[in-house]
Design a protein around this motif. Structure first.
Motif, PDB file in Angstrom:
ATOM      1  N   UNK A  56       0.821  -1.213   0.000  1.00  0.00           N
ATOM      2  CA  UNK A  56       0.000   0.000   0.000  1.00  0.00           C
ATOM      3  C   UNK A  56       0.848   1.252   0.000  1.00  0.00           C
ATOM      4  N   UNK A  57       0.365   2.253   0.703  1.00  0.00           N
ATOM      5  CA  UNK A  57       1.048   3.554   0.734  1.00  0.00           C
ATOM      6  C   UNK A  57       1.069   4.095   2.165  1.00  0.00           C
ATOM      7  N   UNK A  58       1.831   5.168   2.350  1.00  0.00           N
ATOM      8  CA  UNK A  58       1.829   5.901   3.618  1.00  0.00           C
ATOM      9  C   UNK A  58       2.104   7.353   3.287  1.00  0.00           C
ATOM     10  N   UNK A  59       1.812   8.235   4.213  1.00  0.00           N
ATOM     11  CA  UNK A  59       2.115   9.649   3.940  1.00  0.00           C
ATOM     12  C   UNK A  59       3.593   9.905   4.237  1.00  0.00           C
ATOM     13  N   UNK A  60       4.379  10.218   3.191  1.00  0.00           N
ATOM     14  CA  UNK A  60       5.830  10.250   3.384  1.00  0.00           C
ATOM     15  C   UNK A  60       6.291  11.298   4.393  1.00  0.00           C
ATOM     16  N   UNK A  61       5.763  12.527   4.309  1.00  0.00           N
ATOM     17  CA  UNK A  61       6.205  13.562   5.253  1.00  0.00           C
ATOM     18  C   UNK A  61       5.942  13.126   6.694  1.00  0.00           C
ATOM     19  N   UNK A  62       4.776  12.514   6.881  1.00  0.00           N
ATOM     20  CA  UNK A  62       4.400  12.127   8.245  1.00  0.00           C
ATOM     21  C   UNK A  62       5.359  11.088   8.809  1.00  0.00           C
ATOM     22  N   UNK A  63       5.922  10.270   7.939  1.00  0.00           N
ATOM     23  CA  UNK A  63       6.874   9.260   8.414  1.00  0.00           C
ATOM     24  C   UNK A  63       8.137   9.951   8.940  1.00  0.00           C
ATOM     25  N   UNK A  64       8.617  10.949   8.175  1.00  0.00           N
ATOM     26  CA  UNK A  64       9.787  11.712   8.639  1.00  0.00           C
ATOM     27  C   UNK A  64       9.454  12.436   9.944  1.00  0.00           C
ATOM     28  N   UNK A  65       8.301  13.085   9.968  1.00  0.00           N
ATOM     29  CA  UNK A  65       7.933  13.855  11.163  1.00  0.00           C
ATOM     30  C   UNK A  65       7.707  12.946  12.377  1.00  0.00           C
ATOM     31  N   UNK A  66       7.093  11.807  12.125  1.00  0.00           N
ATOM     32  CA  UNK A  66       6.810  10.882  13.232  1.00  0.00           C
ATOM     33  C   UNK A  66       8.096  10.364  13.871  1.00  0.00           C
ATOM     34  N   UNK A  67       9.058   9.981  13.019  1.00  0.00           N
ATOM     35  CA  UNK A  67      10.339   9.514  13.567  1.00  0.00           C
ATOM     36  C   UNK A  67      11.103  10.666  14.218  1.00  0.00           C
ATOM     37  N   UNK A  68      11.016  11.868  13.614  1.00  0.00           N
ATOM     38  CA  UNK A  68      11.713  13.015  14.186  1.00  0.00           C
ATOM     39  C   UNK A  68      11.173  13.294  15.588  1.00  0.00           C
ATOM     40  N   UNK A  69       9.853  13.328  15.715  1.00  0.00           N
ATOM     41  CA  UNK A  69       9.248  13.605  17.012  1.00  0.00           C
ATOM     42  C   UNK A  69       9.594  12.504  18.008  1.00  0.00           C
ATOM     43  N   UNK A  70       9.547  11.250  17.531  1.00  0.00           N
ATOM     44  CA  UNK A  70       9.859  10.132  18.426  1.00  0.00           C
ATOM     45  C   UNK A  70      11.296  10.194  18.924  1.00  0.00           C
ATOM     46  N   UNK A  71      12.226  10.505  18.005  1.00  0.00           N
ATOM     47  CA  UNK A  71      13.637  10.573  18.394  1.00  0.00           C
ATOM     48  C   UNK A  71      13.866  11.729  19.354  1.00  0.00           C
ATOM     49  N   UNK A  72      13.253  12.873  19.042  1.00  0.00           N
ATOM     50  CA  UNK A  72      13.404  14.051  19.894  1.00  0.00           C
ATOM     51  C   UNK A  72      12.918  13.755  21.318  1.00  0.00           C
ATOM     52  N   UNK A  73      11.805  13.045  21.402  1.00  0.00           N
ATOM     53  CA  UNK A  73      11.259  12.755  22.736  1.00  0.00           C
ATOM     54  C   UNK A  73      12.162  11.826  23.530  1.00  0.00           C
ATOM     55  N   UNK A  74      13.036  11.088  22.823  1.00  0.00           N
ATOM     56  CA  UNK A  74      13.986  10.217  23.518  1.00  0.00           C
ATOM     57  C   UNK A  74      15.335  10.922  23.706  1.00  0.00           C
ATOM     58  N   UNK A  75      15.363  12.224  23.435  1.00  0.00           N
ATOM     59  CA  UNK A  75      16.553  13.008  23.752  1.00  0.00           C
ATOM     60  C   UNK A  75      17.522  13.223  22.611  1.00  0.00           C
TER      61      UNK A  75
END
Ligand SMILES: Cc1cc2nc3c(=O)[nH]c(=O)nc-3n(C[C@H](O)[C@H](O)[C@H](O)COP(=O)(O)OP(=O)(O)OC[C@H]3O[C@@H](n4cnc5c(N)ncnc54)[C@H](O)[C@@H]3O)c2cc1C
Ligand SMILES: [Zn+2]
Lengths: 417, 86
Positions: free
Chosen positions: A178-197
């Motif tokens: 299928x598909x996914x929203x590409x920007x959201x994947x970058x943003x989701x990982x960015x936010x996740x990484x940021x929250x882990x410091x």
């Protein structure tokens, strides 16, 4: 801030005034344990899993532009696990499983949609090859269904089945694709990484890699020197330049791939359809635009825009396959710089420099790889041993000739994969 | 993109077939060893800027070495491979 439907509701009542930035904008510190060069999908997911799976904290991602401004925000968003060869097969299978849990994992809506992927075939020989591929997918534990012409017609009746050049014989259906929203994947990982410091540092171009006695000691950047004990080069189309900073010549050539989107239309194409013989594939975004693409422009390029002959070729192939789209108006087209490897498969490995790692060679298929690539590079950097599903992505396989993974069988020419 | 063919003059890019970096012409000796052959077949400078690569002009059937910029797509010069080989 955790995201949830309830929060969207209460924020709506409060005029949406309570949202906070999804990640910090820190200044670079002089010293990190780990520096990741490149804030694309692979760099961000590597940082996330280094923190999440291995408990590492003192990590920076250095991005020369803005997060998600590279290929991760330029691709046509197809996510699938339909590879044939051992090495690729288990890796993409692992990646698809990570995709299936990604939104919960990241607490972020990446709009992953398993709408099913249909690869069309047009001859008896191609049918045999696709049947074999489907069996390899089933043997790997993934899903595949061989459709005859009527089977394809029932699902996508609007194709031109009788075209004389490539009459449609059937298709290999991969329901979990299928598909996914590409920007959201970058943003989701960015936010996740940021929250882990993890420090995400934008507008910070790496201009040199410091090496002493065969060991990496840090990087030079446009925002000053940064010391680091481990450094990973995760820069996709720019791999050649960054590796040269460490005195390396890579088995990679950079090529331009274009993509296109039409104005928004009512729902019309439910699946991802690929028409390999015409070099054309298409899906419809949730916003309604028809998103489609074709082949490389075929010559080495760093211009993030393509040439008109390929635009024409892609439009012709689209019209051959589904004449109904002829009335749609094209809204935008763009290009991305692809890191093409000599066998069409990627590289996740150590280098001749201690503490320096390389992640490259994603060709035009690295979006679906974002979760597993980060997972496996993080594993390699944290434990010193390759992750089992990425163990064949060796840098030296071209030199030794052992373990090449040439899915298309086109030989050692970078632009033919 | 238009490419000046040394034989036919300025022609549309569609008349040409691309082969790859022109290091392909510097074929190592048969016994040159693994590293030389690996470099020849697989490793690339991959410059962002001026590069030299090989194009085949279908109408006149000649191989051409093209010097061009991979960032701007400007063509800087072209020369027939046959002359270089002679
Ligand atoms: C048109 C198109 C369609 C595609 N379609 C698909 C698809 O349908 N499915 C699929 O699986 N894949 C697809 N791909 C491929 C996929 O997008 C890429 O393989 C993948 O995104 C590459 O990894 P990345 O996200 O890390 O790259 P990028 O997002 O390009 O990340 C690399 C980052 O490194 C940064 N960088 C470079 N040099 C430096 C430096 N010196 N210092 C600091 N930072 C630096 C860049 O600015 C960039 O942000 C497509 C690609 C394109 C262009
Ligand atoms: Zn000519």
């Amino acid at each position: 801030m955790r995201y949830s439907g309830f929060r969207v509701f209460t924020q709506g009542l409060g005029g949406n005034k309570g949202w906070t930035p999804a990640w910090r904008r820190p200044d670079p510190k002089p010293d990190y344990d780990i520096v990741i060069i490149g804030g694309g999908g692979h760099g961000l997911s590597t940082a996330y899993y280094l923190a999440r799976n291995h408990g590492l904290r003192n990590i920076a991602v250095l991005e020369k532009g803005y997060l998600g401004g590279g290929n991760v925000g330029r691709n046509t968003t197809i996510v699938r696990a339909n590879y044939f060869l051992p090495g690729n097969s288990e890796f993409y299978s692992h990646s698809l499983k990570l995709w299936e849990g990604l939104e919960r994992e990241l607490n972020y809506n990446v709009m992953h949609s398993q709408r099913g992927l249909i690869n069309l075939f047009h001859s008896d020989g191609q049918r045999d090859a696709f049947a074999r591929r489907g069996n390899a997918m089933l043997a790997q534990g993934d899903d595949a269904v061989l459709l005859d012409r009527d089977g394809v017609r029932r699902m996508v009746p609007y194709l031109d089945f009788e075209q004389t050049r490539f009459p449609i014989y059937g298709g290999l259906y991969h329901p979990r694709g299928g598909t996914a929203r590409h920007d959201a994947v970058a943003w989701g990982y960015a936010r996740g990484a940021d929250r882990l410091g993890v420090d995400l540092i934008q507008n910070c171009e790496v201009t040199g890699i410091d090496i002493q006695n065969g060991r990496v000691t840090g990087v030079q950047t446009t925002r000053g020197a940064i010391r680091a004990r481990k450094v990973a080069m995760v820069v996709a189309g720019r791999s050649g330049q960054v590796a040269a900073m460490a005195g390396m010549r890579l088995p990679v050539e950079s090529h331009i791939l274009q993509a296109f989107v039409t104005e928004g239309l009512k729902p019309v194409i439910d699946h991802v359809i690929s028409f390999g013989m015409g070099h054309f594939y298409i899906s419809q975004s949730d916003k309604g635009g028809l998103v489609f693409g074709g082949d490389l422009d075929f010559y080495a390029s760093y211009a993030a825009r393509g040439n008109l002959p390929m635009v024409e070729h892609v439009m012709e192939a689209g019209m051959t396959l589904m004449p109904m789209i002829g009335r749609a108006r094209l809204l935008r087209s763009w290009g991305g710089i692809m890191d093409m490897s000599p066998d069409g498969s990627p590289i996740i490995d150590t280098t001749h420099v201690d503490g320096l790692y390389v992640n490259t060679g994603w060709n035009y298929g690295g979006f679906k790889a974002v979760p597993a690539s980060g997972w496996c590079l993080a594993h390699l950097m944290a434990t010193g041993t390759p992750h089992p599903v990425a163990a064949r992505f060796r840098l030296d396989r071209f030199r030794t000739g052992r373990g090449l993974m040439d899915e298309e069988g086109t030989g050692a020419q970078h632009n033919l994969h | 993109m238009r490419i000046p063919c040394p034989c036919c003059g300025s022609r549309d890019r569609r008349e040409f077939t691309y082969y790859g970096a022109s290091v392909f012409l510097d074929r190592p000796a048969e016994d040159a060893g693994l590293e030389a052959w690996d470099a020849y077949l697989h490793l690339r400078d991959n410059p962002a800027g001026v590069t030299r690569d090989l194009w085949y002009h279908d109408p006149c059937q000649s191989w051409i070495e093209v010097e061009r910029d991979t960032v701007t797509h400007a063509i800087l010069s072209t020369a027939p491979v046959a002359r270089r080989r002679a």
